[in-house]
Design a protein around this motif. Structure first.
Motif, PDB file in Angstrom:
ATOM      1  N   TRP A   1      -8.781  12.912   1.205  1.00 34.53           N
ATOM      2  CA  TRP A   1      -8.165  11.514   0.376  1.00 34.53           C
ATOM      3  C   TRP A   1      -6.995  11.861  -0.240  1.00 34.53           C
ATOM      4  O   TRP A   1      -6.832  13.131  -0.705  1.00 34.53           O
ATOM      5  N   HIS A   2      -6.092  10.921  -0.501  1.00 38.93           N
ATOM      6  CA  HIS A   2      -4.723  10.922  -1.269  1.00 38.93           C
ATOM      7  C   HIS A   2      -4.422   9.765  -1.813  1.00 38.93           C
ATOM      8  O   HIS A   2      -4.727   8.698  -1.114  1.00 38.93           O
ATOM      9  N   ASP A   3      -3.978  10.017  -2.838  1.00 37.63           N
ATOM     10  CA  ASP A   3      -3.115   8.760  -3.817  1.00 37.63           C
ATOM     11  C   ASP A   3      -1.931   9.231  -4.547  1.00 37.63           C
ATOM     12  O   ASP A   3      -1.952  10.436  -4.850  1.00 37.63           O
TER      13      ASP A   3
ATOM     14  N   GLU B   1       0.838  -1.283   0.031  1.00 40.40           N
ATOM     15  CA  GLU B   1      -0.037  -0.117  -0.106  1.00 40.40           C
ATOM     16  C   GLU B   1       0.704   1.310   0.074  1.00 40.40           C
ATOM     17  O   GLU B   1       0.516   1.871  -0.756  1.00 40.40           O
ATOM     18  N   ARG B   2       1.677   1.444   1.108  1.00 51.41           N
ATOM     19  CA  ARG B   2       2.769   2.483   0.974  1.00 51.41           C
ATOM     20  C   ARG B   2       4.155   1.741   1.273  1.00 51.41           C
ATOM     21  O   ARG B   2       4.209   1.053   2.314  1.00 51.41           O
ATOM     22  N   ARG B   3       5.233   2.267   0.466  1.00 47.49           N
ATOM     23  CA  ARG B   3       6.538   1.570   0.704  1.00 47.49           C
ATOM     24  C   ARG B   3       7.273   2.485   1.453  1.00 47.49           C
ATOM     25  O   ARG B   3       7.911   3.347   0.958  1.00 47.49           O
TER      26      ARG B   3
ATOM     27  N   ALA C   1      -5.419   5.213  -3.021  1.00 47.29           N
ATOM     28  CA  ALA C   1      -6.226   6.222  -2.629  1.00 47.29           C
ATOM     29  C   ALA C   1      -6.597   5.986  -1.035  1.00 47.29           C
ATOM     30  O   ALA C   1      -7.463   4.726  -0.776  1.00 47.29           O
ATOM     31  N   HIS C   2      -6.435   6.543  -0.117  1.00 46.23           N
ATOM     32  CA  HIS C   2      -7.004   6.398   1.193  1.00 46.23           C
ATOM     33  C   HIS C   2      -7.027   7.721   1.938  1.00 46.23           C
ATOM     34  O   HIS C   2      -6.710   8.758   1.626  1.00 46.23           O
ATOM     35  N   ARG C   3      -7.706   7.723   3.275  1.00 51.05           N
ATOM     36  CA  ARG C   3      -7.688   8.799   4.013  1.00 51.05           C
ATOM     37  C   ARG C   3      -7.589   8.478   5.630  1.00 51.05           C
ATOM     38  O   ARG C   3      -8.023   7.326   5.709  1.00 51.05           O
ATOM     39  N   HIS C   4      -7.128   9.296   6.462  1.00 51.21           N
ATOM     40  CA  HIS C   4      -7.106   8.914   7.847  1.00 51.21           C
ATOM     41  C   HIS C   4      -7.140  10.463   8.462  1.00 51.21           C
ATOM     42  O   HIS C   4      -6.917  11.589   7.862  1.00 51.21           O
ATOM     43  N   THR C   5      -7.874  10.278   9.969  1.00 49.19           N
ATOM     44  CA  THR C   5      -7.710  11.474  10.507  1.00 49.19           C
ATOM     45  C   THR C   5      -6.566  12.234  11.098  1.00 49.19           C
ATOM     46  O   THR C   5      -6.615  13.502  11.414  1.00 49.19           O
TER      47      THR C   5
END
Ligand SMILES: [Fe+2]
Length: 345
Positions: free
Chosen positions: A138-140, A61-63, A97-101
């Motif tokens: 959201w970010h990718d 997902e993220r390296r 793409a994902h998002r978090h607080t």
């Protein structure tokens, strides 16, 4: 009496004797569990390249290599409230793409040709650029350049998780649609004193999605030798939110500073924790008697209330440091304190 059976009885009643905890609960002054530490770019970059060859972004997902403070391994963090990691993306790759607080940003170390899409806006990257990904945006990532793209990844998740306010969501598709003009936030707001009148603040974050290095360098050059700056930090500039004049996000403040050749800073301590990324030059920061020698793209941590001073060891070249801190949190809670201090050594 330590063997008083009443102590055992208290445990079973969900109670504890305050007199046995007093020193830990109300320390005379803060003592961070984080330690002063420097992460070597020269040693970590080959590791990052190794994992870029052996691990696909679909798997990861993220390296990212987390920069874990030896005093903060569980849960892993870089300083008490903040995290730093080194992230790599290869040409042709995309990141889900994902998002978090948690509030996040990227500070670009090398490469070009990649962008992050943030809430429908493509934000392009070049070395030295600061890209904001405020909480719940959201970010990718997409990379269409020719060489690996590496950046410093910053998040406030240690704080958000301590507050038990962490939420996370994956976007239903790998990439979100582009719905806004490219680099709109920077193009509309990066001029500082000329703010669009038809827009209003959306939340507590800076609307500037990308603080370009070109603009940062222009500010440093314009000031050049016209000011002494701070005895502690040299010429130090805060990245600001044009709506408020304050920090870029409610939990993270970002700065850039120039230490002139031979700069030998005054010692200081403050309740804020700080993480630095060396933009260029070489020097040392002495933190509680520990000397952290640094050069380009190294990362180093100064725990809260540690005493420190910066030195530019070159007699001919500037040193430029990017840094971030939890000062907005400390100030908004009335917990900021700072004073002169001697780090020793
Ligand atoms: Fe993220």
């Amino acid at each position: 009496m330590t063997d008083d059976p009443a102590y055992k009885a208290l445990e079973n009643l969900g109670a504890a004797p305050l007199w046995r905890f007093y020193g830990n609960l109300f320390p005379a002054e803060p003592k961070s569990r984080a330690v002063p530490y420097r992460w070597s770019w020269q040693n970590l970059r080959p590791q990052l390249l190794h994992f870029s060859q052996t691990l696909s972004l679909e798997e990861a997902e993220r390296r990212v290599l987390m920069l874990v403070n030896p005093g903060l391994t569980d849960p892993p963090a870089t300083v008490n409230t903040l995290y730093a990691g080194l992230q790599i993306i290869l040409p042709g790759e995309t990141a889900q793409a994902h998002r978090h607080t948690s509030n996040a940003f990227r500070f670009i170390l090398e490469g070009s040709g990649a962008w992050t899409t943030v809430n429908g806006e493509r934000v392009f990257m070049a070395p030295g650029d600061l890209l904001l990904t405020p909480g719940w945006h959201w970010h990718d990532h997409t990379h269409e350049g020719t060489d690996p793209m590496i950046w410093l990844d910053a998040l406030d998740y240690p704080l958000i998780n301590a507050l038990e306010a962490g939420f996370y969501e994956k976007y239903p598709q790998r990439l979100q649609p582009v719905t806004r003009p490219d680099d709109a936030g920077s193009r509309q707001f990066l001029h500082g004193r000329l703010t669009p009148t038809w827009l209003a603040p959306e939340g507590p974050n800076s609307p500037i999605t990308r603080y370009t290095w070109a603009e940062t360098q222009r500010a440093l050059d314009a000031i050049a030798d016209s000011a002494e700056g701070s005895a502690v930090d040299g010429i130090v500039l805060e990245y600001t939110n044009p709506w408020t004049g304050g920090p870029v996000m409610p939990t993270i403040g970002c700065r850039v500073q120039r230490l002139r050749p031979g700069f030998d800073g005054a010692g200081h301590q403050q309740t804020t924790s700080q993480i630095f990324s060396v933009v260029r030059g070489a020097g040392a920061t002495i933190v509680d008697g520990v000397r952290l020698d640094w050069s380009q793209h190294d990362t180093f941590a100064i725990p809260g209330w540690a005493s420190y001073r910066h030195v530019n060891t070159s007699g001919s070249d500037d040193a430029v440091l990017f840094s971030y801190n939890d000062e907005p949190v400390m100030r908004s809670l009335g917990l900021y304190r700072g004073q002169s201090a001697d780090p020793g050594a």
